[in-house]
Motif scaffolding. Structure first.
Motif, PDB file in Angstrom:
ATOM      1  N   ARG A  12      12.031  -1.662   7.107  1.00  0.00           N
ATOM      2  CA  ARG A  12      10.739  -2.118   6.578  1.00  0.00           C
ATOM      3  C   ARG A  12      10.821  -2.266   5.071  1.00  0.00           C
ATOM      4  O   ARG A  12      11.667  -1.646   4.425  1.00  0.00           O
ATOM      5  CB  ARG A  12       9.633  -1.116   6.926  1.00  0.00           C
ATOM      6  N   VAL A  13       9.963  -3.103   4.529  1.00  0.00           N
ATOM      7  CA  VAL A  13       9.892  -3.232   3.084  1.00  0.00           C
ATOM      8  C   VAL A  13       8.475  -3.643   2.683  1.00  0.00           C
ATOM      9  O   VAL A  13       7.782  -4.338   3.422  1.00  0.00           O
ATOM     10  CB  VAL A  13      10.945  -4.242   2.562  1.00  0.00           C
ATOM     11  N   VAL A  14       8.046  -3.120   1.536  1.00  0.00           N
ATOM     12  CA  VAL A  14       6.729  -3.473   1.000  1.00  0.00           C
ATOM     13  C   VAL A  14       6.951  -4.223  -0.312  1.00  0.00           C
ATOM     14  O   VAL A  14       7.572  -3.695  -1.232  1.00  0.00           O
ATOM     15  CB  VAL A  14       5.868  -2.215   0.744  1.00  0.00           C
ATOM     16  N   ILE A  15       6.459  -5.444  -0.369  1.00  0.00           N
ATOM     17  CA  ILE A  15       6.646  -6.279  -1.558  1.00  0.00           C
ATOM     18  C   ILE A  15       5.292  -6.589  -2.160  1.00  0.00           C
ATOM     19  O   ILE A  15       4.339  -6.915  -1.442  1.00  0.00           O
ATOM     20  CB  ILE A  15       7.351  -7.603  -1.192  1.00  0.00           C
ATOM     21  N   ASP A  72       6.250  -1.758  14.833  1.00  0.00           N
ATOM     22  CA  ASP A  72       4.809  -1.918  14.677  1.00  0.00           C
ATOM     23  C   ASP A  72       4.300  -1.085  13.499  1.00  0.00           C
ATOM     24  O   ASP A  72       4.594   0.106  13.405  1.00  0.00           O
ATOM     25  CB  ASP A  72       4.120  -1.480  15.977  1.00  0.00           C
ATOM     26  N   ILE A  73       3.580  -1.693  12.608  1.00  0.00           N
ATOM     27  CA  ILE A  73       3.028  -0.961  11.464  1.00  0.00           C
ATOM     28  C   ILE A  73       1.523  -1.189  11.416  1.00  0.00           C
ATOM     29  O   ILE A  73       1.008  -2.135  11.995  1.00  0.00           O
ATOM     30  CB  ILE A  73       3.643  -1.431  10.135  1.00  0.00           C
ATOM     31  N   SER A  74       0.831  -0.290  10.712  1.00  0.00           N
ATOM     32  CA  SER A  74      -0.622  -0.396  10.746  1.00  0.00           C
ATOM     33  C   SER A  74      -1.257  -0.553   9.369  1.00  0.00           C
ATOM     34  O   SER A  74      -2.457  -0.725   9.268  1.00  0.00           O
ATOM     35  CB  SER A  74      -1.195   0.840  11.436  1.00  0.00           C
ATOM     36  N   THR A  75      -0.463  -0.487   8.307  1.00  0.00           N
ATOM     37  CA  THR A  75      -1.062  -0.654   6.974  1.00  0.00           C
ATOM     38  C   THR A  75      -0.214  -1.602   6.139  1.00  0.00           C
ATOM     39  O   THR A  75       0.903  -1.948   6.523  1.00  0.00           O
ATOM     40  CB  THR A  75      -1.134   0.682   6.193  1.00  0.00           C
ATOM     41  N   ALA A  76      -0.779  -2.001   5.006  1.00  0.00           N
ATOM     42  CA  ALA A  76      -0.041  -2.880   4.099  1.00  0.00           C
ATOM     43  C   ALA A  76       0.922  -2.075   3.233  1.00  0.00           C
ATOM     44  O   ALA A  76       1.528  -2.602   2.307  1.00  0.00           O
ATOM     45  CB  ALA A  76      -1.013  -3.670   3.237  1.00  0.00           C
ATOM     46  N   GLY A  77       1.068  -0.796   3.540  1.00  0.00           N
ATOM     47  CA  GLY A  77       2.048   0.019   2.823  1.00  0.00           C
ATOM     48  C   GLY A  77       1.445   0.750   1.635  1.00  0.00           C
ATOM     49  O   GLY A  77       0.615   0.214   0.929  1.00  0.00           O
ATOM     50  N   ASP A  78       1.845   2.001   1.439  1.00  0.00           N
ATOM     51  CA  ASP A  78       1.355   2.788   0.304  1.00  0.00           C
ATOM     52  C   ASP A  78       1.943   2.280  -0.996  1.00  0.00           C
ATOM     53  O   ASP A  78       1.243   1.959  -1.943  1.00  0.00           O
ATOM     54  CB  ASP A  78       1.789   4.249   0.466  1.00  0.00           C
ATOM     55  N   ALA A  79       3.278   2.281  -1.049  1.00  0.00           N
ATOM     56  CA  ALA A  79       3.953   2.053  -2.312  1.00  0.00           C
ATOM     57  C   ALA A  79       4.926   0.893  -2.157  1.00  0.00           C
ATOM     58  O   ALA A  79       5.740   0.890  -1.250  1.00  0.00           O
ATOM     59  CB  ALA A  79       4.711   3.313  -2.709  1.00  0.00           C
ATOM     60  N   PRO A  80       4.843  -0.076  -3.040  1.00  0.00           N
ATOM     61  CA  PRO A  80       5.753  -1.224  -2.939  1.00  0.00           C
ATOM     62  C   PRO A  80       7.205  -0.817  -3.220  1.00  0.00           C
ATOM     63  O   PRO A  80       7.462  -0.052  -4.145  1.00  0.00           O
ATOM     64  CB  PRO A  80       5.254  -2.175  -4.031  1.00  0.00           C
ATOM     65  N   LEU A  82       1.995   2.175  -9.192  1.00  0.00           N
ATOM     66  CA  LEU A  82       2.026   2.225  -7.730  1.00  0.00           C
ATOM     67  C   LEU A  82       3.439   2.457  -7.198  1.00  0.00           C
ATOM     68  O   LEU A  82       3.620   2.779  -6.017  1.00  0.00           O
ATOM     69  CB  LEU A  82       1.528   0.895  -7.142  1.00  0.00           C
ATOM     70  N   LEU A  83       4.443   2.244  -8.078  1.00  0.00           N
ATOM     71  CA  LEU A  83       5.822   2.210  -7.587  1.00  0.00           C
ATOM     72  C   LEU A  83       6.434   3.606  -7.476  1.00  0.00           C
ATOM     73  O   LEU A  83       6.287   4.428  -8.382  1.00  0.00           O
ATOM     74  CB  LEU A  83       6.694   1.367  -8.520  1.00  0.00           C
ATOM     75  N   PRO A  84       7.159   3.877  -6.398  1.00  0.00           N
ATOM     76  CA  PRO A  84       7.905   5.128  -6.315  1.00  0.00           C
ATOM     77  C   PRO A  84       9.202   5.000  -7.135  1.00  0.00           C
ATOM     78  O   PRO A  84       9.656   3.877  -7.394  1.00  0.00           O
ATOM     79  CB  PRO A  84       8.232   5.230  -4.821  1.00  0.00           C
ATOM     80  N   ASN A  85       9.751   6.122  -7.525  1.00  0.00           N
ATOM     81  CA  ASN A  85      11.032   6.069  -8.231  1.00  0.00           C
ATOM     82  C   ASN A  85      12.051   5.334  -7.367  1.00  0.00           C
ATOM     83  O   ASN A  85      12.062   5.489  -6.153  1.00  0.00           O
ATOM     84  CB  ASN A  85      11.548   7.486  -8.519  1.00  0.00           C
ATOM     85  N   GLY A  86      12.872   4.527  -8.034  1.00  0.00           N
ATOM     86  CA  GLY A  86      13.904   3.814  -7.289  1.00  0.00           C
ATOM     87  C   GLY A  86      13.471   2.439  -6.811  1.00  0.00           C
ATOM     88  O   GLY A  86      14.281   1.689  -6.269  1.00  0.00           O
ATOM     89  N   ALA A  87      12.202   2.120  -7.020  1.00  0.00           N
ATOM     90  CA  ALA A  87      11.726   0.805  -6.587  1.00  0.00           C
ATOM     91  C   ALA A  87      12.357  -0.293  -7.439  1.00  0.00           C
ATOM     92  O   ALA A  87      12.874  -0.036  -8.521  1.00  0.00           O
ATOM     93  CB  ALA A  87      10.207   0.730  -6.704  1.00  0.00           C
ATOM     94  N   SER A 110      13.151   3.328 -16.675  1.00  0.00           N
ATOM     95  CA  SER A 110      14.485   3.798 -16.243  1.00  0.00           C
ATOM     96  C   SER A 110      14.493   4.342 -14.809  1.00  0.00           C
ATOM     97  O   SER A 110      15.544   4.426 -14.189  1.00  0.00           O
ATOM     98  CB  SER A 110      15.002   4.854 -17.213  1.00  0.00           C
ATOM     99  N   ALA A 111      13.316   4.668 -14.299  1.00  0.00           N
ATOM    100  CA  ALA A 111      13.274   5.180 -12.918  1.00  0.00           C
ATOM    101  C   ALA A 111      13.425   4.067 -11.894  1.00  0.00           C
ATOM    102  O   ALA A 111      13.514   4.328 -10.703  1.00  0.00           O
ATOM    103  CB  ALA A 111      11.955   5.915 -12.685  1.00  0.00           C
ATOM    104  N   PHE A 112      13.389   2.815 -12.354  1.00  0.00           N
ATOM    105  CA  PHE A 112      13.398   1.674 -11.435  1.00  0.00           C
ATOM    106  C   PHE A 112      14.619   0.784 -11.672  1.00  0.00           C
ATOM    107  O   PHE A 112      15.252   0.853 -12.716  1.00  0.00           O
ATOM    108  CB  PHE A 112      12.132   0.831 -11.629  1.00  0.00           C
TER     109      PHE A 112
END
Lengths: 632, 344
Positions: A15-18, A77-85, A102-107, A137-139
Motif C-alpha cells: 500500500r502507499v499513500v500519496i 481492502d482499505i477503508s480510509t484515505a490513509g493517516d500519513a502520506p 503530516l509526514l512520518p519520518n522516512g517519507a 533531514s528526516a525525509f
C-alpha cells in the motif's frame, strides 16, 4: 538509459499513500483524480481525500491557497484515505510547509525546485530554504525542476512559456505514474478527449505528462520504482465513485424503480452542488433540476412537485438546512414524501465550507419547531451514498414523510471503488397512489379523506391532483385525523402529534437489524455513523491485530434506531462512540437507552486518523482492566 | 389575445360544484368574500375540470382561500406559495395552478419567490389581495401601506415608502400584469379570465377592503360614486379615457411619462392608445405609476400581456431533446458509462 529500470524490477508495495499539494490554481485536484483513475483501472483498492480551501484562488504561493489531494492505493481492502502520506508531491514552498507535519519520518518528498525561489519562500513564511537548511533531514527529498522541464519540452509546440507553466501538474502526474508503475495510455487518452477543442493545451499537457514519465525512467534520481498490485475485491464490475455522484445516481435509480418523475429543487452550496451538476446532465431520465432563487424555494419547489406526485428532492449543506427548517415542518404536517439531502460541512454559520464534519445530527433530529419527527438515514462511504439514497427514498414514499439523508464533505468528494449493482435487484419502490374515495358517509355517498391512515404503516394516502372525486385541501394548520379538516381541538392535536411520532417510530419494524461486526467475547463495542466508518474499521482492525476482541457497529438509520439496538448496547462493558462533532450520537444513545456511552470526538475538518482511533479504542481496554482490578 | 369574444361553452359545472363544504371564516364584510364569489362564479365558465385545478396559498387572511374551493389545494407557509407552485406547475403542466396571496405574503416575506416566479414565467395565475394592512396579525402596516400610516406597530406613523405591486411585477419581467378591485365582480371575473388564459405567469393585483383594520382604504377610487372619475379603464387598442362622459384621458408626454388631460383640449386623436402587447415594459410601468396612491385616478384592467416561452414547457422541451438525442434513460447503461473494470 531506460535499460537501467528494465534491469531492476519494480519493488512491490502492499500500500502507499500519496499526497499531491500545490497552489489552488496548480491543478492538484485534477492530478490526484487522474492518478486515482489509473489506479482504479489497475484494480487497486483505493480511497481518496480531496482537501482544498474555500477560496477559489487565494493569493498564489500563500499558505491559505494550498490545495491537496490524498490518495491511498492498496493491494488489499482499505477503508480510509490513509493517516500519513508516504509520498508528498509539493509544487511550491507553501505546499511543503502546509503538509510536512503530516509526514512520518522516512517519507518521500518530491518538490518542484523551480518554485523554491526567495519570493515563494517568503510567501510561505520560510526564513531559510528548507531544501538546503537540513530541516528535512528526516525525509528523502527529490528536487525536480518541474516548471523548467515542462517549459522546455513544450516550447517547440508553439506554447507560450506562461501557458506551458500551467502544464506542470501533468509533469508531476507523469513522474508519479512512473514511480508507481501506472499505465500511461488511460491518462493520454483522457488528455486527448478532455482538451480536444484546445489543441495547444492538449499538446502541452501530453508533452508535460510524458516528460514527467520519462524523467522518472531516465534520471537516476530514484533508486527504483514501485508496484502496488490489484486488490482482491469481490468479483464484479467496478467504478471509482464520489459520494455526490453515488447520491445523484441513487436518486435516478429511485426514480427508475418507483416510476416517479424526479424533481430536484436546490440552491448551489458547497459541498452539495455536484449532485445538482450531475443530475442536470441526465435529462433523458426525465429528471427536472431546478436551480431555485434560494434554499427555501429549493425545498418549497420540491414539496410542490411531491404534491403533484413526483419524487421531490432538495440538496444542501448546513446553512441551507437552517433555512429549509420551516418547509420541512410543513412537509411533516402535510405528510408528503420528500427527500432532504444534507451534505454536512463544518459549522456554525458559514464555518468551514470545504471541510468535513458530522455535526448536523441534532439539527436533523430536532431542528424544527413543535413536535416534528423526521426519519434520518446516513451514508457511511462514498459508494454507500447510493444505497442510502435509495433507502431514504423508499422510506419517504412508503411512509409519506420527509426524510433527511446525511452525507458529508468527506463522502461527497472522496472516492472508493464501487461494485456496480445489478439493476434487477434494486429495491422496488411502490408509490401506491390513491385511486378512489376511501370513506363512505352514512347516506352512502363516498368521500376522499386525505388523513385516513394505513393501519399498519400509519401512512396517509397520496393523491396528486388530477383524479376526479379525490379533490382535497391540505395545509400547515392542525387537521382532524381522518378528514383532514382544520381543527384546533386540543385532544385531536395530541392525537395527531402522537400519530405522527408513531408513524416515524414504526419504521423501526421496517429496517434491518443492527449490523455488528462481532468477535467472540468482545466487551468493547465501537459504534458510529456516517463517514467515520472507514476510520473506525481501520482502528478496530489494528486493535484486533494486537489480539484484543472488539466489535464494531455502524448505524445507517438514526431515526428511528434499529429495534434491536438497545439490547445490543447492553451486552458490552464499554461502548465507544467516535464522532466528528462534540458527541451528538452518544447523547442520543445515552438518552434513548441509558447506556454509559463514551464519546470520542474531534472536529478538525478532516476524518479521524486510524492511529488516533486505535489509541481511543485501546484506552477502553485500560478502563476495563482498571475496573477489573478494582473488583479483585 | 382575448377570450371574451369566443363563444362561451355551456358550463358543465356550477358555482356550487366549486364551493367546498368548509364554512367561510373571514370577518363579515371582508372584501375577500366578493373575490371568492367572483372566482367561484368564473370557474364554471372557464370550462376546466375541478380535478385539474389547484389553489395554493401562503399565510394571511387571503391564504384561507384554498379551503373554500372544492379543488385540490394547499395552504402552505408564509410567502412560499410561488416556490411551491413552481415545483408543481413545472412537473404537472396539465394542471391549472392558482396562487392566492396578500400584500404581506407576496411582497414582504415572500418577495423573493414572487419576482423569480414572474421572471421565469412559470405557468401560474397569481391573485394578490392588496388591502394595505396586516389583517391576520391584527393591524400592523404592510409593504403597501402609505407613508405616515398610523397602525399598532407604527403609533407615530410608518416611515416606509410602499411598494407599487404592479411596478414591481413589471420590473420583474412579468408577462401578464393586471389590476382589479373587490367592488366590481364583473371586472374581477373578466380580469381573472384573462389572467387564466395567459400562458406563463399572470399577476393580478386586487384592491381589497379590510373593513376591520383598514376600512375604506380604496373608497376614494372604488366607491360607486367615485369610480367613473377615479378609475381609468384600460382597453387594448382603445384611447385611454375616463370620467362620466369620457371627458378626461391620458397622453404620452415627450419625456416618456403619461399625463391626465381634458379630452376636449387635446383631441381624441392625441390620446394614448392602450397596447397590452407592447414588448417594451416602459409604458406599462408609467401607467402603473400614474396614481401615487388610491386617492388619484388609477388605471385598472390589463396593463401588460406579452408572450414569452413558459418555464415548465421549456424544461419539458429540454427533456424531450435530451431523450431524442440520447434515448430514454437506461440505468444499467448509465452505471457503465464511466471507466469501469472487472474483478474475478
Amino acid at each position: 538509459m531506460s535499460e537501467t529500470t528494465n534491469d531492476s524490477p519494480s519493488e512491490v508495495l502492499d500500500r502507499v499513500v500519496i499526497r499531491f499539494a500545490g497552489d489552488s490554481g496548480d491543478g492538484m485536484q485534477l492530478t490526484g483524480d487522474r492518478f486515482t483513475a489509473s489506479s482504479a483501472l489497475l484494480g487497486n483498492a483505493l480511497a481518496t481525500f480531496p482537501d482544498f480551501p474555500a477560496e477559489i484562488r487565494a493569493p498564489a504561493g500563500s499558505l491559505a491557497g494550498v490545495s491537496a489531494f490524498q490518495v491511498h492505493i492498496s493491494d488489499h481492502d482499505i477503508s480510509t484515505a490513509g493517516d500519513a502520506p508516504n509520498v508528498l508531491v509539493a509544487m511550491n514552498p507553501a505546499a511543503l510547509r502546509a503538509n510536512v507535519a503530516l509526514l512520518p519520518n522516512g517519507a518521500t518528498i518530491i518538490v518542484n525546485e523551480d518554485a523554491f525561489d526567495e519570493r515563494n519562500l517568503a510567501k510561505a513564511g520560510y526564513e531559510s530554504n528548507p531544501l538546503g537548511d537540513g530541516s528535512l533531514s528526516a525525509f528523502t527529498v527529490y528536487e525536480v525542476p518541474m516548471t523548467s522541464i515542462t517549459t522546455e519540452v513544450t516550447k517547440d509546440a508553439g506554447v507560450k512559456p506562461r501557458d506551458a507553466e500551467r502544464s506542470k501538474n501533468f509533469f508531476a502526474l507523469g513522474l508519479i505514474s512512473w514511480l508507481y508503475t501506472r499505465p500511461v495510455e488511460a491518462t493520454q487518452k483522457w488528455i486527448e478527449q478532455r482538451y480536444a477543442d484546445k489543441p495547444l493545451v492538449l499538446e502541452a499537457n501530453r508533452r508535460a505528462f510524458m516528460a514527467g514519465f520519462h524523467f522518472g525512467e531516465t534520471v537516476e534520481l530514484f533508486e527504483s520504482n514501485y508496484e502496488v498490485r490489484p486488490a482482491e475485491l469481490e468479483p464484479g464490475e467496478y467504478m471509482n465513485v464520489t459520494g455526490n455522484t453515488a447520491t445523484a445516481w441513487g436518486l435516478i435509480a429511485a426514480s427508475v424503480t418507483s416510476g416517479l418523475d424526479l424533481f430536484l429543487g436546490t440552491y448551489p452550496i458547497t459541498p452539495a452542488s455536484d449532485i445538482l451538476h450531475e443530475l442536470s446532465k441526465h435529462k433523458n431520465f426525465g429528471v427536472r433540476t431546478f436551480q431555485a432563487e434560494d434554499e427555501i424555494s429549493g425545498i418549497g419547489s420540491a414539496l410542490g412537485a411531491a404534491f403533484g406526485g413526483a419524487l421531490g428532492v432538495t440538496t444542501t449543506s448546513g446553512p441551507g438546512m437552517d433555512l429549509k427548517a420551516e418547509m420541512m415542518g410543513l412537509a411533516v404536517s402535510l405528510e408528503l414524501p420528500l427527500l432532504i439531502i444534507d451534505v454536512q460541512r463544518g459549522g456554525p454559520s458559514t464555518g468551514l465550507p470545504t471541510k468535513t464534519e458530522q455535526a448536523d445530527l441534532m439539527l436533523a433530529m430536532y431542528g424544527r419547531h413543535g413536535e416534528s419527527p423526521v426519519p434520518i438515514v446516513a451514508a457511511r462511504t462514498p459508494a454507500h451514498c447510493f444505497e442510502a439514497t435509495l433507502e431514504a427514498a423508499r422510506l419517504a414514499v412508503k411512509y409519506r414523510t420527509p426524510v433527511i439523508l446525511l452525507t458529508d464533505g468527506y463522502l461527497a468528494n472522496g472516492t472508493e471503488p464501487w461494485r456496480l449493482p445489478d439493476v434487477a435487484t434494486l429495491p422496488v419502490i411502490e408509490p401506491n397512489f390513491a385511486t378512489e374515495p376511501n370513506h363512505q358517509e352514512e347516506d352512502g355517498s363516498t368521500r376522499f379523506w386525505p388523513y385516513l391512515r394505513d393501519p399498519e404503516t400509519l401512512a396517509r394516502p397520496w393523491a396528486p391532483p388530477g383524479l376526479a372525486g379525490l379533490e382535497h385541501r391540505i395545509g400547515g394548520l392542525e387537521k382532524q385525523d381522518g378528514t383532514g379538516n382544520v381543527v384546533y381541538d386540543g385532544a385531536n392535536h395530541e392525537k395527531m402529534t402522537r400519530l405522527r411520532a408513531a408513524k416515524v417510530a414504526g419504521i423501526a419494524r421496517d429496517i434491518p437489524p443492527t449490523e455488528v461486526d462481532a468477535q467472540d467475547g468482545a466487551e468493547v463495542l465501537v459504534i458510529g455513523w456516517g463517514s467515520t466508518y472507514g476510520a473506525i474499521a481501520a482502528g478496530v482492525q489494528r486493535i484486533r491485530a494486537r489480539g484484543l476482541a472488539v466489535d464494531q457497529a455502524h448505524l445507517t438509520h438514526l431515526n428511528p434506531f434499529p429495534a434491536d439496538l438497545g439490547a445490543i448496547l447492553s451486552r458490552y462493558k464499554r461502548v465507544l462512540v467516535p464522532e466528528v462533532n462534540t458527541g451528538q450520537l452518544s447523547r442520543l444513545l445515552r438518552a434513548e437507552y441509558l447506556v454509559d456511552a463514551v464519546s470520542f470526538t474531534q472536529m478538525q475538518g478532516v476524518p479521524f486518523r486510524a492511529a488516533d482511533m486505535e489509541a481511543a479504542i485501546a484506552a477502553q481496554f485500560e478502563h476495563l482492566n482498571e475496573s477489573a482490578e478494582e473488583l479483585s | 389575445m382575448t377570450v371574451t369574444n369566443e363563444p362561451v361553452p355551456v358550463p358543465l359545472t356550477t358555482r356550487k360544484d366549486w364551493s367546498s363544504d368548509q364554512e367561510v371564516r373571514w370577518c363579515p364584510g371582508c372584501g375577500d368574500y366578493s373575490i371568492l364569489a367572483a372566482v367561484q362564479m368564473l370557474m364554471p365558465e372557464l370550462n376546466v375540470p375541478l380535478e385539474s385545478t389547484v389553489f395554493l396559498s401562503g399565510i394571511g387572511c387571503a391564504a384561507r382561500f384554498p379551503y373554500y374551493m372544492n379543488t385540490y389545494g394547499m395552504h402552505s407557509i408564509h410567502g412560499r406559495a410561488p416556490a411551491i407552485a413552481t415545483g408543481l406547475a413545472t412537473t404537472r403542466p396539465d394542471l391549472d395552478v392558482w396562487v392566492v396571496t396578500g400584500d404581506g405574503d407576496a411582497l414582504s416575506i415572500g418577495g423573493n419567490h414572487l419576482i423569480h416566479a414572474l421572471r421565469r414565467n412559470v405557468n401560474i395565475t397569481i391573485l394578490l389581495f392588496n388591502n394595505q394592512i396586516y389583517g391576520l396579525t391584527k393591524g400592523q402596516y404592510s409593504p403597501t401601506s402609505e407613508v405616515a400610516k398610523v397602525t399598532k406597530s407604527t403609533p407615530f406613523g410608518s416611515l416606509e415608502q410602499p411598494f407599487n405591486p404592479l411596478s414591481l411585477a413589471i420590473g420583474a419581467e412579468a408577462t401578464f400584469v393586471a389590476r382589479t378591485h373587490d367592488m366590481d365582480r364583473k371586472h374581477m371575473m373578466e380580469t381573472f379570465r384573462r389572467a387564466h388564459a395567459h400562458r406563463g405567469a399572470s399577476f393580478v393585483e386586487i384592491y381589497q377592503n379590510c373593513n376591520v383594520f383598514n376600512d375604506g382604504a380604496f373608497e376614494q377610487i372604488t366607491g360607486k360614486e367615485n369610480r367613473s372619475n377615479m378609475l381609468v379603464p384600460l382597453t387594448h387598442g382603445e384611447p385611454i379615457r375616463f370620467g362620466e362622459d369620457g371627458e378626461r384621458g391620458l397622453v404620452l408626454r415627450p419625456d416618456g411619462t403619461v399625463e391626465i388631460v381634458d379630452v376636449a383640449s387635446v383631441g381624441v386623436e392625441n390620446l394614448l392608445v392602450h397596447d397590452e402587447h407592447r414588448d417594451n415594459p416602459g409604458l406599462a410601468f408609467q401607467l402603473s405609476h400614474l396614481a401615487r396612491g388610491p386617492f388619484e385616478p388609477t388605471p385598472i384592467g390589463v396593463f401588460r400581456d406579452v408572450e414569452r416561452p413558459e418555464y415548465g414547457e421549456q424544461m419539458a422541451e429540454q427533456i424531450e431533446a435530451a431523450t431524442e438525442r440520447r434515448g430514454v434513460g437506461d440505468f444499467a447503461k448509465l452505471l457503465r458509462s464511466g471507466s469501469t473494470w472487472t474483478v474475478g
